[in-house]
Design a protein around this motif. Structure first.
Motif, PDB file in Angstrom:
ATOM      1  N   CYS A 193      49.215  31.207  35.418  1.00 10.72           N
ATOM      2  CA  CYS A 193      48.166  31.966  36.127  1.00 10.72           C
ATOM      3  C   CYS A 193      47.760  31.571  37.474  1.00 10.72           C
ATOM      4  O   CYS A 193      47.203  32.344  38.117  1.00 10.72           O
ATOM      5  CB  CYS A 193      46.767  31.510  35.251  1.00 10.72           C
ATOM      6  SG  CYS A 193      46.787  32.012  33.422  1.00 10.72           S
ATOM      7  N   ALA A 194      48.451  30.568  38.004  1.00 10.80           N
ATOM      8  CA  ALA A 194      48.468  30.226  39.591  1.00 10.80           C
ATOM      9  C   ALA A 194      48.765  31.445  40.420  1.00 10.80           C
ATOM     10  O   ALA A 194      48.528  31.035  41.765  1.00 10.80           O
ATOM     11  CB  ALA A 194      49.084  28.937  39.576  1.00 10.80           C
ATOM     12  N   VAL A 195      49.559  32.138  39.840  1.00 14.99           N
ATOM     13  CA  VAL A 195      50.220  33.121  40.596  1.00 14.99           C
ATOM     14  C   VAL A 195      49.505  34.507  40.304  1.00 14.99           C
ATOM     15  O   VAL A 195      49.829  35.507  40.777  1.00 14.99           O
ATOM     16  CB  VAL A 195      51.770  33.340  40.549  1.00 14.99           C
ATOM     17  CG1 VAL A 195      52.349  32.222  40.932  1.00 14.99           C
ATOM     18  CG2 VAL A 195      52.118  33.614  39.009  1.00 14.99           C
ATOM     19  N   HIS A 196      48.363  34.544  39.394  1.00 13.14           N
ATOM     20  CA  HIS A 196      47.757  35.864  39.066  1.00 13.14           C
ATOM     21  C   HIS A 196      46.372  35.728  39.541  1.00 13.14           C
ATOM     22  O   HIS A 196      45.667  34.853  39.768  1.00 13.14           O
ATOM     23  CB  HIS A 196      47.975  36.182  37.750  1.00 13.14           C
ATOM     24  CG  HIS A 196      49.450  36.246  37.039  1.00 13.14           C
ATOM     25  ND1 HIS A 196      49.845  37.594  37.049  1.00 13.14           N
ATOM     26  CD2 HIS A 196      50.170  35.585  36.512  1.00 13.14           C
ATOM     27  CE1 HIS A 196      51.042  37.502  36.462  1.00 13.14           C
ATOM     28  NE2 HIS A 196      51.546  36.392  36.279  1.00 13.14           N
ATOM     29  N   THR A 197      45.704  37.182  39.477  1.00 11.30           N
ATOM     30  CA  THR A 197      44.381  37.196  39.654  1.00 11.30           C
ATOM     31  C   THR A 197      43.598  37.207  38.259  1.00 11.30           C
ATOM     32  O   THR A 197      44.119  37.923  37.461  1.00 11.30           O
ATOM     33  CB  THR A 197      43.891  38.363  40.403  1.00 11.30           C
ATOM     34  OG1 THR A 197      44.723  38.253  41.818  1.00 11.30           O
ATOM     35  CG2 THR A 197      42.609  38.547  40.767  1.00 11.30           C
ATOM     36  N   GLY A 198      42.741  36.449  38.275  1.00  9.05           N
ATOM     37  CA  GLY A 198      41.849  36.371  36.961  1.00  9.05           C
ATOM     38  C   GLY A 198      40.427  37.099  36.918  1.00  9.05           C
ATOM     39  O   GLY A 198      39.789  36.881  37.839  1.00  9.05           O
ATOM     40  N   LEU A 199      39.854  37.566  35.836  1.00 16.10           N
ATOM     41  CA  LEU A 199      38.469  37.967  35.981  1.00 16.10           C
ATOM     42  C   LEU A 199      37.910  37.267  34.919  1.00 16.10           C
ATOM     43  O   LEU A 199      38.224  37.382  33.610  1.00 16.10           O
ATOM     44  CB  LEU A 199      38.548  39.709  35.348  1.00 16.10           C
ATOM     45  CG  LEU A 199      37.237  40.363  35.626  1.00 16.10           C
ATOM     46  CD1 LEU A 199      36.342  40.189  36.759  1.00 16.10           C
ATOM     47  CD2 LEU A 199      37.385  41.711  35.006  1.00 16.10           C
ATOM     48  N   LYS A 222      44.118  27.651  36.350  1.00 17.39           N
ATOM     49  CA  LYS A 222      43.795  27.663  37.979  1.00 17.39           C
ATOM     50  C   LYS A 222      44.537  29.066  38.189  1.00 17.39           C
ATOM     51  O   LYS A 222      45.567  29.608  37.706  1.00 17.39           O
ATOM     52  CB  LYS A 222      44.678  26.660  38.518  1.00 17.39           C
ATOM     53  CG  LYS A 222      43.968  25.386  38.407  1.00 17.39           C
ATOM     54  CD  LYS A 222      44.758  24.377  39.098  1.00 17.39           C
ATOM     55  CE  LYS A 222      44.130  22.865  39.093  1.00 17.39           C
ATOM     56  NZ  LYS A 222      44.791  21.980  39.607  1.00 17.39           N
ATOM     57  N   TRP A 223      43.753  29.848  39.036  1.00 15.47           N
ATOM     58  CA  TRP A 223      44.124  31.203  39.325  1.00 15.47           C
ATOM     59  C   TRP A 223      44.536  31.310  41.041  1.00 15.47           C
ATOM     60  O   TRP A 223      44.111  30.503  41.862  1.00 15.47           O
ATOM     61  CB  TRP A 223      42.950  32.035  39.155  1.00 15.47           C
ATOM     62  CG  TRP A 223      42.459  32.294  37.866  1.00 15.47           C
ATOM     63  CD1 TRP A 223      41.443  31.699  37.388  1.00 15.47           C
ATOM     64  CD2 TRP A 223      43.171  33.104  36.718  1.00 15.47           C
ATOM     65  NE1 TRP A 223      41.588  31.948  35.846  1.00 15.47           N
ATOM     66  CE2 TRP A 223      42.348  32.794  35.622  1.00 15.47           C
ATOM     67  CE3 TRP A 223      44.165  34.042  36.822  1.00 15.47           C
ATOM     68  CZ2 TRP A 223      42.760  33.466  34.461  1.00 15.47           C
ATOM     69  CZ3 TRP A 223      44.389  34.481  35.542  1.00 15.47           C
ATOM     70  CH2 TRP A 223      43.656  34.468  34.328  1.00 15.47           C
TER      71      TRP A 223
END
Length: 242
Positions: A193-199, A222-223
């Motif tokens: 997730c550290a290389v993605h955008t989260g909502l 972690k985003w």
């Protein structure tokens, strides 16, 4: 198959036979076949292991065991009748308005059907639903508009003077859209997730998700970027059954 000795209706019929002093008279009074009464008496005697009536003797007589059974059955039936009368009176007396605070989104699916079922039993009870905007235990003290009687929320049951009931877990499943997967690929492990955008959702009733758990293994979430949104406040609803 339920034992006849556990069936209150069988004991009612036995008492009726004793009081009418015969199978035929009792059958006429209850508008049933004498053979049914005979089967009931025979079944009770077989299960108890002792005769209740002196058979093949007219007029009808009870044995000493039957006298004891009759007295106890009458007391039991009277207590049962009193129980039903008391419960019916309590139900009829229950009336008024209950204010219920629930998280936005779960009311129509989880709460409203159960309230409607409740009102079939207690038609004089009205409910007013308001949106829960803080933790479930805090709404009793901090709601600015009105007194809240019942609250439904997330988290561990509260302590102190609040009566709470734990109903089980509500699992939240992480997900993303097909178009996002097509463009950026699947996420297999939380570390990715550290290389993605989260909502993520955040608000007064539930804090932002900080970790994910799978098979007892907990990993921090972690985003690269994260967006949070608040669920809009719903207007209150009131409904009752006339």
């Amino acid at each position: 198959m339920t034992a006849r000795t556990n069936d209150l209706e069988c004991w009612k019929l036995f008492c009726l036979v004793v009081e009418k002093q015969g199978l035929n008279a009792a059958a006429d009074f209850a508008d049933i076949e004498p053979s049914r009464l005979s089967r009931v008496i025979n079944s009770l005697e077989a299960e108890l292991g002792s005769p209740l009536l002196v058979h093949n003797r007219r007029p009808l007589q009870t044995t000493s065991f039957g006298d004891q059974a009759y007295a106890m059955a009458k007391a039991l039936l009277a207590q049962h009748a009193l129980m039903l009368e008391t419960l019916k009176d309590d139900k009829d007396r229950m009336e008024g308005l209950i204010t219920l605070a629930i998280p936005a989104g779960i009311g129509p699916l989880f709460v409203t059907p159960q309230l409607l079922e409740f009102q079939q039993i207690f038609p004089k009870i009205e409910f007013e639903l308001i949106t829960l905007t803080s933790k479930a235990e805090e709404v009793f003290y901090n709601h600015p508009e009105k007194v809240v009687h019942v609250s439904i929320g997330y988290g561990v049951p509260g302590t102190g003077d609040i009566v709470s009931r734990y109903s089980g877990k509500m699992e939240f499943i992480p997900c993303c859209s097909p178009s996002y997967i097509k463009k950026h690929g699947h996420i297999v492990d939380p570390s990715e997730c550290a290389v993605h955008t989260g909502l993520s959702y955040t608000g007064g009733t539930r804090t932002k998700t900080q970790e994910l758990q799978n098979g007892g293994v907990v990993k921090q979430l972690k985003w690269k970027k994260s967006l949070s949104f608040l669920c809009p406040r719903l207007s209150s609803m009131r409904f009752c059954t006339q």
